[in-house]
Structure formats: C-alpha cells, structure tokens
Design a protein around this motif. Structure first.
Motif, PDB file in Angstrom:
ATOM      1  N   UNK A 258       0.903  -1.235   0.072  1.00 40.57           N
ATOM      2  CA  UNK A 258      -0.078  -0.063   0.066  1.00 40.57           C
ATOM      3  C   UNK A 258       0.829   1.402   0.107  1.00 40.57           C
ATOM      4  N   UNK A 259       1.797   1.247   0.884  1.00 42.80           N
ATOM      5  CA  UNK A 259       2.761   2.383   1.034  1.00 42.80           C
ATOM      6  C   UNK A 259       3.538   2.585  -0.069  1.00 42.80           C
ATOM      7  N   UNK A 260       4.294   1.361  -0.532  1.00 39.25           N
ATOM      8  CA  UNK A 260       5.145   1.367  -1.817  1.00 39.25           C
ATOM      9  C   UNK A 260       4.328   2.135  -2.991  1.00 39.25           C
ATOM     10  N   UNK A 313      17.229 -10.305  -2.174  1.00 38.36           N
ATOM     11  CA  UNK A 313      16.323  -9.324  -2.072  1.00 38.36           C
ATOM     12  C   UNK A 313      15.874  -8.702  -0.964  1.00 38.36           C
ATOM     13  N   UNK A 314      15.754  -9.445   0.107  1.00 44.14           N
ATOM     14  CA  UNK A 314      15.374  -8.730   1.428  1.00 44.14           C
ATOM     15  C   UNK A 314      16.534  -7.495   1.619  1.00 44.14           C
ATOM     16  N   UNK A 315      17.771  -7.720   1.633  1.00 39.71           N
ATOM     17  CA  UNK A 315      19.007  -6.754   1.667  1.00 39.71           C
ATOM     18  C   UNK A 315      18.691  -5.751   0.889  1.00 39.71           C
ATOM     19  N   UNK A 316      18.355  -5.996  -0.173  1.00 41.45           N
ATOM     20  CA  UNK A 316      18.210  -4.897  -1.396  1.00 41.45           C
ATOM     21  C   UNK A 316      17.034  -4.026  -1.058  1.00 41.45           C
ATOM     22  N   UNK A 317      15.932  -4.598  -0.337  1.00 44.95           N
ATOM     23  CA  UNK A 317      14.891  -3.840  -0.004  1.00 44.95           C
ATOM     24  C   UNK A 317      14.926  -3.262   1.109  1.00 44.95           C
ATOM     25  N   UNK A 318      15.730  -3.444   2.096  1.00 40.34           N
ATOM     26  CA  UNK A 318      16.399  -2.558   3.055  1.00 40.34           C
ATOM     27  C   UNK A 318      17.067  -1.504   2.494  1.00 40.34           C
ATOM     28  N   UNK A 319      18.120  -1.758   1.681  1.00 42.81           N
ATOM     29  CA  UNK A 319      18.856  -0.532   1.306  1.00 42.81           C
ATOM     30  C   UNK A 319      17.948   0.284   0.394  1.00 42.81           C
ATOM     31  N   UNK A 320      16.986  -0.115  -0.489  1.00 42.86           N
ATOM     32  CA  UNK A 320      16.264   0.764  -1.181  1.00 42.86           C
ATOM     33  C   UNK A 320      15.342   1.615  -0.215  1.00 42.86           C
ATOM     34  N   UNK A 418       5.183  22.693  -2.537  1.00 46.28           N
ATOM     35  CA  UNK A 418       4.991  21.281  -2.870  1.00 46.28           C
ATOM     36  C   UNK A 418       6.223  20.614  -2.735  1.00 46.28           C
ATOM     37  N   UNK A 419       7.272  21.309  -2.288  1.00 47.15           N
ATOM     38  CA  UNK A 419       8.496  20.731  -2.107  1.00 47.15           C
ATOM     39  C   UNK A 419       8.553  19.943  -0.624  1.00 47.15           C
ATOM     40  N   UNK A 420       8.187  20.757   0.236  1.00 43.57           N
ATOM     41  CA  UNK A 420       8.366  20.599   1.497  1.00 43.57           C
ATOM     42  C   UNK A 420       7.082  19.415   1.969  1.00 43.57           C
ATOM     43  N   UNK A 421       5.971  19.114   1.323  1.00 44.27           N
ATOM     44  CA  UNK A 421       4.981  18.094   1.293  1.00 44.27           C
ATOM     45  C   UNK A 421       5.616  16.590   1.217  1.00 44.27           C
ATOM     46  N   UNK A 422       6.387  16.676   0.320  1.00 47.17           N
ATOM     47  CA  UNK A 422       7.250  15.316   0.319  1.00 47.17           C
ATOM     48  C   UNK A 422       7.717  14.772   1.412  1.00 47.17           C
ATOM     49  N   UNK A 423       7.838  15.361   2.647  1.00 55.44           N
ATOM     50  CA  UNK A 423       8.230  14.940   3.800  1.00 55.44           C
ATOM     51  C   UNK A 423       7.203  13.864   4.312  1.00 55.44           C
ATOM     52  N   UNK A 424       5.974  13.782   3.852  1.00 56.14           N
ATOM     53  CA  UNK A 424       5.143  12.808   3.962  1.00 56.14           C
ATOM     54  C   UNK A 424       5.466  11.329   3.602  1.00 56.14           C
ATOM     55  N   UNK A 425       6.335  11.384   2.803  1.00 57.35           N
ATOM     56  CA  UNK A 425       6.787  10.101   2.238  1.00 57.35           C
ATOM     57  C   UNK A 425       7.474   9.206   3.100  1.00 57.35           C
ATOM     58  N   UNK A 426       8.380   9.834   4.088  1.00 57.86           N
ATOM     59  CA  UNK A 426       9.108   9.407   4.989  1.00 57.86           C
ATOM     60  C   UNK A 426       8.665   8.149   5.722  1.00 57.86           C
ATOM     61  N   UNK A 427       7.616   8.533   6.379  1.00 59.64           N
ATOM     62  CA  UNK A 427       6.791   7.455   7.393  1.00 59.64           C
ATOM     63  C   UNK A 427       6.647   6.081   6.391  1.00 59.64           C
ATOM     64  N   UNK A 428       6.117   6.375   5.083  1.00 59.93           N
ATOM     65  CA  UNK A 428       5.668   5.213   4.303  1.00 59.93           C
ATOM     66  C   UNK A 428       6.970   4.289   4.110  1.00 59.93           C
ATOM     67  N   UNK A 429       8.019   4.871   3.835  1.00 60.78           N
ATOM     68  CA  UNK A 429       9.217   4.407   3.785  1.00 60.78           C
ATOM     69  C   UNK A 429       9.588   3.527   4.842  1.00 60.78           C
ATOM     70  N   UNK A 430       9.646   3.981   6.153  1.00 63.72           N
ATOM     71  CA  UNK A 430       9.919   3.494   7.264  1.00 63.72           C
ATOM     72  C   UNK A 430       9.124   2.235   7.457  1.00 63.72           C
ATOM     73  N   UNK A 432       7.888   0.316   5.116  1.00 63.41           N
ATOM     74  CA  UNK A 432       8.305  -0.932   4.289  1.00 63.41           C
ATOM     75  C   UNK A 432       9.701  -1.404   4.790  1.00 63.41           C
ATOM     76  N   UNK A 433      10.451  -0.533   5.392  1.00 66.33           N
ATOM     77  CA  UNK A 433      11.737  -0.802   5.947  1.00 66.33           C
ATOM     78  C   UNK A 433      11.365  -1.876   7.082  1.00 66.33           C
ATOM     79  N   UNK A 434      10.366  -1.555   7.933  1.00 70.16           N
ATOM     80  CA  UNK A 434       9.960  -2.640   8.782  1.00 70.16           C
ATOM     81  C   UNK A 434       9.745  -3.901   8.330  1.00 70.16           C
ATOM     82  N   UNK A 435       8.909  -4.132   7.384  1.00 74.19           N
ATOM     83  CA  UNK A 435       8.665  -5.238   6.665  1.00 74.19           C
ATOM     84  C   UNK A 435       9.795  -5.985   6.321  1.00 74.19           C
ATOM     85  N   UNK A 436      10.747  -5.302   5.491  1.00 75.05           N
ATOM     86  CA  UNK A 436      11.954  -5.722   5.252  1.00 75.05           C
ATOM     87  C   UNK A 436      12.599  -6.276   6.276  1.00 75.05           C
TER      88      UNK A 436
END
Length: 445
Positions: A258-260, A313-320, A418-430, A432-436
């Motif tokens: 969902x987040x990805x 692929x798990x480590x690649x997901x963590x790095x990404x 619109x530039x600062x609003x991209x900070x909302x992406x960080x919790x999503x990536x975090x 995905x990092x938990x899943x990995x």
C-alpha cells in the motif's frame, strides 16, 4: 533433466505476460499526463486533479476480491482476457467524457479501466511468479517491470505530446478570453484525448481476443508459488491455517505494498507539479516523469543482475528504503534556481533541467525499483491454496495510489509548498523498512 517443450511454453508465457505488463505501464503512467491535462481542461484545483489517481487506483481496492472469485471460475489465462475487455470499455468511456468535458465521467472511465487492471494484475502477478523455476520468481517480475516502465516512458512522451502540447501558451490565452470563447477552447482541448483513447480501447480489445485463443500453461492454485527456502529466513506456514488472514506476514506485506504504490505514484504523477513549483514551465516539466521511469529501468536492470547473486532481495529492499528516505530529505531541503542545459544526443538537442532536486527526485525511481519485485514474493510466500486470495489482497493494496497522492496534494496546498510536502513520504518508507527487517517473518515457523 529439463523438459525443452515445457521451457519453451514458459518462455512464450513470459512473453505474453510481458505484453500485459507493457499495457499496465502505459495506461498507468498515462495518468501523469491526464492529471495536468484535466486540471486545465476541466478547470480543477491541484487536489481535485489528483482524483485522477484516486479513481484509477480505488478500483483495485473495490475489485480485487471480486477478481479472485472470477479467477476461480475462469482460471488465470481467461481471467486476464476478461480484464482486457473491461479495460477496453473503460477507455471507450473517455469518448463521451471528452465531448461533454465532464470530469466525473472521466473518473468513471478511469475506475472501469482500473477495475479491468485489478483483474488483470490479480491474475498476472502470481502467474508470472509461478511459471518457470520458483527460485527465479523475483527476477522474472523484475524483467516484467522493465516492460512496464518502458511503456510508462512511452506514455509520457506520446500522450503528453498530443494532449499537453503548448499547454503554457494555451493557459495564458485563456486569461484573455471571454466566457464563451474560453468554453469553446476548453471543449477543443478536451476532445484531444478522443483519438488516443479510441486507439487504446481498440488495442485492449484486440489483445484480449488474441489472449483468449493462445495456449498458455495453467497454474495449479494448490501449489506454493515460491519455494520456502528461496527467500532467506523464510519457512513455510503451517498447512492447518483455515483462511488467508491467518498469514500475518501477508497482512504486513499488504500494508507495505500500500505504502510502496502510493510512493511510486507520487514519484511520477506529481513530478510535473514539482517542476512548476521549482519554476519550470509545464511544457518542460510535463516530461519529468520519464526521468523516474529511467531510474526504475536502471534499478530493475541492476536488480536482475545482482539479486540474488550479489545481494539478497531482502537486503536490497532494506537498502532501497534507506536510500529513498535520504533522497526525500535532499529533495525537500535543496534550493536552487531553475535552469536548462542543452545536450546533443543521437543527432538531436535535448533541454535538460539543472535544478538538482529534479534529478534527486528522479532517483526515487531507482530506489523504488526493487520494492514491488521483493515485497510481492515475500508477502505471498507459503500461501499454497490461498495464493489467489492472497494475491487479491496484495492487489487491493494498490489503493495506496488512490489515497496517498491526494494526501500529498492536500498537504501541498495547505502549507503552500509542494517541495516540503514530500516529507509525508518518509513514514511510508519506514513501514516498508519494517516489513523488510522483520515483518516478512511474522507467523513463520
């Protein structure tokens, strides 16, 4: 000893699925051009324009579970054919929508196209993972991803050159027109989309007919899609589980996907808007989404070469995930003046942006590239007879592309940046990092 006939069947099947992934990419990335186009043609706000993504991706949430039941009756191959016919109907809806210049009708067409894609993806993703050796499933999905992104890049160039040509001059001219002349001009703009979508509808119908008659190997639902030993640290889930919700690693995978998807859609559907925020004309920034596509292609290519030979692929997901977080922070805080530089290549001149935020944002394509090929197989591992339902739940997660872009649009309009609003992406990536790191192991024995 390998069976040459079986190998040939799998190769042909992979080619057919590659054609379908090409279709996924073209029609999905077309939204990156429809958003600024419909914003002008239907006179929308920024938040309203992102409803294009909402209508399209919401269909995945609504239709994925029904799609799994359809597949029980049709099987994978016929289900994919039906999905193409539904998409053809949705593309045809664009014709009356354009002549009426009706944004709600455009949204209906997008929802119908998304419904067909939900069925198509619910069938094709597990099918792609199941045909051929189990240990190379992630590699096959990456190869198909290349087909997907090449089509996406073509969609930006082809559709953008038709419906967004001279868009800045057109917007400027609207300000000098009276109401009657303005409506006439907007009606003419709306009708530019008719011929492309007539061609798209016809193409979907033709491919659907061809797919119905070709011979493809069928996949048994009761088989596990992936060897439980193919992914590091994975063990098969007990066969006594009674329903798909007894697989906690799948549920976490659904949220990760969902987040990805939300992040990937933001990375190309908002790119034109980021360009205008940075000071570029829409005639220039409308093609910025192709840079994300090139980043994705590079990432898929490197993934095919390096996973699992040099990195799991798990480590690649963590790095990404970690790289994505760093890139978002850089995009938000780097300030510079917009500029262009000329590049002479293959006998042509290309005007390329010099603002570093453009190229850093494009690199999100590279960092995102491993996420779908890694999350999908890891989440669906060990589901056995629940594979189709598990796949449906994962395809439902594509609704992230419906929900998160308008969230970005709302935040962008609220804070006026619109530039600062991209900070909302960080919790999503975090997440995905938990899943990995550990979520993929939940419930495994």
């Amino acid at each position: 000893m390998s069976n040459p006939q079986k190998s040939q069947n799998y190769t042909f099947a992979l080619f057919v699925i590659g054609v379908l992934f090409f279709i996924f990419g073209f029609i999905t990335w077309a939204n990156s051009q429809l958003i600024p186009y419909l914003k002008i043609a239907c006179q929308l706000s920024s938040t309203e324009s992102y409803y294009v993504a909402s209508a399209f991706f919401a269909a995945y949430f609504v239709m994925s579970i029904p799609s799994s039941f359809v597949l029980k009756f049709t099987g994978f191959k016929k289900g994919m054919s039906v999905g193409l016919f539904v998409m053809a109907v949705g593309a045809a809806v664009f014709i009356p929508a354009a002549y009426a210049r009706s944004f709600p009708t455009f949204l209906i067409g997008l929802f119908v196209i998304g419904s067909g894609l939900a069925l198509l993806q619910t069938a094709s993703n597990p099918y792609a993972a199941a045909i051929g050796p189990k240990e190379s499933a992630a590699k096959r999905i990456s190869i198909l991803g290349i087909c997907n992104k090449i089509a996406g890049i073509l969609a930006v160039y082809v559709l953008g050159s038709i419906i967004l040509k001279d868009s800045d001059a057109f917007e400027a001219s609207l300000k000098t027109m009276d109401e009657v002349a303005k409506n006439t001009a907007l009606d003419a703009l709306a009708q530019k989309v008719v011929m492309p979508y007539v061609f798209i509808a016809a193409s979907f119908a033709i491919v659907g007919i061809l797919l119905f008659f070709v011979q493809l190997p069928e996949v048994e639902e009761e088989q596990d899609i992936l060897d439980p030993n193919a992914l590091p640290g994975n063990a098969q889930v007990a066969a006594t589980d009674k329903n798909v919700f007894n697989f906690p690693h799948l549920i976490v995978g659904v949220f990760a996907l969902f987040f990805y998807v939300g992040m990937e859609v933001i990375s190309y559907d908002t790119f034109a808007g980021l360009g205008t925020h940075l000071g570029y004309k829409l005639d220039i920034s409308k093609s910025f989404a192709t840079y994300t596509g090139y980043g994705l292609l590079l990432g898929y290519t490197i993934g095919i070469i390096s996973i699992p030979k040099f990195i799991s692929q798990r480590n690649a997901l963590i790095v990404s995930c970690l790289l994505s977080i760093v890139l978002v922070i850089l995009v938000v805080f780097i300030k510079a003046n917009p500029g262009l530089t000329s590049l002479h290549l293959f006998g042509s001149n290309f005007n390329l942006p010099t603002h570093p935020a453009v190229w850093i944002f494009a690199l999100l394509g590279f960092s995102n590239s491993v996420m779908w090929p890694a999350i999908f197989p890891m989440a669906i591992d060990g589901l056995g007879k629940f594979t189709k339902m598990g796949s449906a739940l994962l395809i439902m997660a594509i609704v992230g592309g419906a929900i998160l872009p308008p969230v970005y649009g709302y935040i962008s309009e609220t804070i006026g940046n619109g530039q600062t609003a991209y900070l909302m992406m960080i919790p999503a990536y975090l997440f995905i990092l938990y899943f990995a790191v550990s979520g993929y192991r939940l419930g495994k024995k």
